[in-house]
Design a protein around this motif. Sequence first.
Motif, PDB file in Angstrom:
ATOM      1  N   ALA A 184       0.812  -1.223   0.000  1.00  0.00           N
ATOM      2  CA  ALA A 184       0.000   0.000   0.000  1.00  0.00           C
ATOM      3  C   ALA A 184       0.843   1.269   0.000  1.00  0.00           C
ATOM      4  O   ALA A 184       0.536   2.232  -0.710  1.00  0.00           O
ATOM      5  CB  ALA A 184      -0.937  -0.009   1.206  1.00  0.00           C
ATOM      6  N   GLU A 185       1.917   1.290   0.789  1.00  0.00           N
ATOM      7  CA  GLU A 185       2.732   2.504   0.895  1.00  0.00           C
ATOM      8  C   GLU A 185       3.387   2.853  -0.436  1.00  0.00           C
ATOM      9  O   GLU A 185       3.338   3.994  -0.896  1.00  0.00           O
ATOM     10  CB  GLU A 185       3.784   2.320   1.983  1.00  0.00           C
ATOM     11  CG  GLU A 185       4.478   3.608   2.371  1.00  0.00           C
ATOM     12  CD  GLU A 185       5.301   3.456   3.646  1.00  0.00           C
ATOM     13  OE1 GLU A 185       5.911   4.463   4.065  1.00  0.00           O
ATOM     14  OE2 GLU A 185       5.320   2.351   4.240  1.00  0.00           O
ATOM     15  N   LYS A 186       4.006   1.862  -1.075  1.00  0.00           N
ATOM     16  CA  LYS A 186       4.648   2.089  -2.366  1.00  0.00           C
ATOM     17  C   LYS A 186       3.615   2.405  -3.434  1.00  0.00           C
ATOM     18  O   LYS A 186       3.834   3.257  -4.308  1.00  0.00           O
ATOM     19  CB  LYS A 186       5.459   0.853  -2.767  1.00  0.00           C
ATOM     20  CG  LYS A 186       6.151   0.961  -4.131  1.00  0.00           C
ATOM     21  CD  LYS A 186       7.186   2.077  -4.149  1.00  0.00           C
ATOM     22  CE  LYS A 186       7.920   2.112  -5.481  1.00  0.00           C
ATOM     23  NZ  LYS A 186       8.923   3.213  -5.539  1.00  0.00           N
ATOM     24  N   PHE A 187       2.461   1.754  -3.362  1.00  0.00           N
ATOM     25  CA  PHE A 187       1.392   1.999  -4.327  1.00  0.00           C
ATOM     26  C   PHE A 187       0.922   3.446  -4.246  1.00  0.00           C
ATOM     27  O   PHE A 187       0.680   4.097  -5.273  1.00  0.00           O
ATOM     28  CB  PHE A 187       0.226   1.042  -4.084  1.00  0.00           C
ATOM     29  CG  PHE A 187      -0.832   1.073  -5.149  1.00  0.00           C
ATOM     30  CD1 PHE A 187      -0.648   0.425  -6.360  1.00  0.00           C
ATOM     31  CD2 PHE A 187      -2.017   1.769  -4.947  1.00  0.00           C
ATOM     32  CE1 PHE A 187      -1.628   0.455  -7.344  1.00  0.00           C
ATOM     33  CE2 PHE A 187      -3.004   1.802  -5.931  1.00  0.00           C
ATOM     34  CZ  PHE A 187      -2.798   1.135  -7.127  1.00  0.00           C
ATOM     35  N   ASN A 188       0.807   3.984  -3.035  1.00  0.00           N
ATOM     36  CA  ASN A 188       0.419   5.387  -2.868  1.00  0.00           C
ATOM     37  C   ASN A 188       1.430   6.319  -3.524  1.00  0.00           C
ATOM     38  O   ASN A 188       1.055   7.350  -4.105  1.00  0.00           O
ATOM     39  CB  ASN A 188       0.294   5.725  -1.376  1.00  0.00           C
ATOM     40  CG  ASN A 188      -1.046   5.307  -0.792  1.00  0.00           C
ATOM     41  OD1 ASN A 188      -1.930   4.830  -1.506  1.00  0.00           O
ATOM     42  ND2 ASN A 188      -1.207   5.487   0.511  1.00  0.00           N
ATOM     43  N   GLU A 189       2.702   5.962  -3.441  1.00  0.00           N
ATOM     44  CA  GLU A 189       3.741   6.768  -4.093  1.00  0.00           C
ATOM     45  C   GLU A 189       3.588   6.713  -5.614  1.00  0.00           C
ATOM     46  O   GLU A 189       3.720   7.738  -6.298  1.00  0.00           O
ATOM     47  CB  GLU A 189       5.133   6.259  -3.697  1.00  0.00           C
ATOM     48  CG  GLU A 189       5.491   6.471  -2.239  1.00  0.00           C
ATOM     49  CD  GLU A 189       6.845   5.876  -1.894  1.00  0.00           C
ATOM     50  OE1 GLU A 189       7.586   5.503  -2.837  1.00  0.00           O
ATOM     51  OE2 GLU A 189       7.165   5.773  -0.697  1.00  0.00           O
ATOM     52  N   LYS A 200      -1.554   0.407   9.203  1.00  0.00           N
ATOM     53  CA  LYS A 200      -0.389   1.294   9.262  1.00  0.00           C
ATOM     54  C   LYS A 200      -0.767   2.780   9.308  1.00  0.00           C
ATOM     55  O   LYS A 200       0.107   3.635   9.332  1.00  0.00           O
ATOM     56  CB  LYS A 200       0.518   1.038   8.052  1.00  0.00           C
ATOM     57  CG  LYS A 200       1.048  -0.380   7.976  1.00  0.00           C
ATOM     58  CD  LYS A 200       1.905  -0.581   6.724  1.00  0.00           C
ATOM     59  CE  LYS A 200       2.411  -2.007   6.631  1.00  0.00           C
ATOM     60  NZ  LYS A 200       3.241  -2.216   5.410  1.00  0.00           N
ATOM     61  N   GLU A 201      -2.078   3.046   9.288  1.00  0.00           N
ATOM     62  CA  GLU A 201      -2.586   4.421   9.317  1.00  0.00           C
ATOM     63  C   GLU A 201      -2.032   5.247   8.154  1.00  0.00           C
ATOM     64  O   GLU A 201      -1.561   6.371   8.323  1.00  0.00           O
ATOM     65  CB  GLU A 201      -2.275   5.086  10.664  1.00  0.00           C
ATOM     66  CG  GLU A 201      -2.956   4.383  11.840  1.00  0.00           C
ATOM     67  CD  GLU A 201      -2.722   5.097  13.161  1.00  0.00           C
ATOM     68  OE1 GLU A 201      -1.819   5.954  13.223  1.00  0.00           O
ATOM     69  OE2 GLU A 201      -3.461   4.802  14.127  1.00  0.00           O
ATOM     70  N   ARG A 211      -6.510  -3.258   4.179  1.00  0.00           N
ATOM     71  CA  ARG A 211      -6.020  -3.775   5.463  1.00  0.00           C
ATOM     72  C   ARG A 211      -4.745  -3.048   5.879  1.00  0.00           C
ATOM     73  O   ARG A 211      -4.599  -2.632   7.036  1.00  0.00           O
ATOM     74  CB  ARG A 211      -5.750  -5.275   5.350  1.00  0.00           C
ATOM     75  CG  ARG A 211      -5.409  -5.937   6.688  1.00  0.00           C
ATOM     76  CD  ARG A 211      -4.881  -7.340   6.505  1.00  0.00           C
ATOM     77  NE  ARG A 211      -3.570  -7.336   5.878  1.00  0.00           N
ATOM     78  CZ  ARG A 211      -2.444  -7.049   6.526  1.00  0.00           C
ATOM     79  NH1 ARG A 211      -2.472  -6.732   7.808  1.00  0.00           N
ATOM     80  NH2 ARG A 211      -1.287  -7.071   5.900  1.00  0.00           N
ATOM     81  N   GLN A 212      -3.811  -2.871   4.924  1.00  0.00           N
ATOM     82  CA  GLN A 212      -2.552  -2.208   5.249  1.00  0.00           C
ATOM     83  C   GLN A 212      -2.757  -0.732   5.593  1.00  0.00           C
ATOM     84  O   GLN A 212      -2.110  -0.203   6.504  1.00  0.00           O
ATOM     85  CB  GLN A 212      -1.574  -2.338   4.085  1.00  0.00           C
ATOM     86  CG  GLN A 212      -1.061  -3.756   3.873  1.00  0.00           C
ATOM     87  CD  GLN A 212      -0.033  -3.839   2.757  1.00  0.00           C
ATOM     88  OE1 GLN A 212       0.585  -2.850   2.379  1.00  0.00           O
ATOM     89  NE2 GLN A 212       0.140  -5.032   2.210  1.00  0.00           N
TER      90      GLN A 212
END
Length: 343
Positions: A136-141, A237-238, A232-233
């Motif tokens: 999720a974090e990398k996808f947001n980037e 991970k907020e 979920r992530q």
Amino acid sequence: MQLYNTLSAKEREKLIEEAGKDRLTISFYQYAHIKNTSIFRNHMFLAWDALEVLGRIYVAKEGINAQLSVPAENFNSFKEHLDSISFLENVRLNIAIEQDNKSFLKLKVKVREKIVADGLNDSTFDVTNKGIHVGAEKFNELIEDPNAVVVDMRNHYESEIGHFKNAVTPDVDTFRDSLDIIEADLSQHKEDKKLVMYCTGGIRCEKASAYYKHKGFKQVYQLEGGIIEYTRQVREKELENKFLGKNFVFDHRRGERISEDVIANCHQCGKPCDTHVNCANEACHLLFIQCEECAAAMDNCCSDECKEVKALPFDEQKRLRKGKHASNKIFKKGRSEVLKFKK
């Protein structure tokens, strides 16, 4: 030896209510080389029926695709069974964001030619040569990266009620339709752009990522675990949620709320709404978006014609359906001409 479901949906629903036990809605897939699909299918049915697993599972020579409901108390035994199969050991399980004890009411394990219909007939295409998985974090980037193109690999009726910010949402009825359209639209960017794909749980993206690598795309990414795992992530991970609306799911619920945004409209009156229903006329069963007011006014039907049929005695409805195949409108998923405000 019982190899097929013997209870009706109503009988199973009653048993679930009487049991009063929580169930988990889970999905998973795995691409693998399965030689004898019939033997594998029977093995899965026997093991899962004993654990009171319900759901819709497809087995093919290219792997397995499963969407199912497991009694919470049997989850560990279910996981142990999966881990006993070499290519399913530690397979990622997507657990539904919103639980429903009646998400599935029958156990159906079917052998198919492919677990994801793609219309491809290319022996040189290796479905296991997949793209880069991202969380999720990398996808947001990547969503914010000007050198990335984020593509929704789902069908129009899925993306209509929910999709990621900045995503390309092809107006297609099937996965196979999207493959050629996306390649044609991005043919000039095989070298310089990052192709980033997502779908519900990852299964379509995984095949698509391998396909586009096969077609010469150099930078191919996919959202690991799809929208389900992304959500979920994000919550765990907020992280910032960049998904708007609902995630369409292929069970009794038809959708999971991911954000409070309502980006679709009732297909009958046009007011904001993202609730998918099936027409109550069993001879039609069209999937479309309907608000509560229209549901009440139309008796849960898609048209006046269907409303008239539904008002008939059941035996008369059954007689009218006799000898007729299901209407093609079922597979139009909201494209029917009777819907004034369809997308």
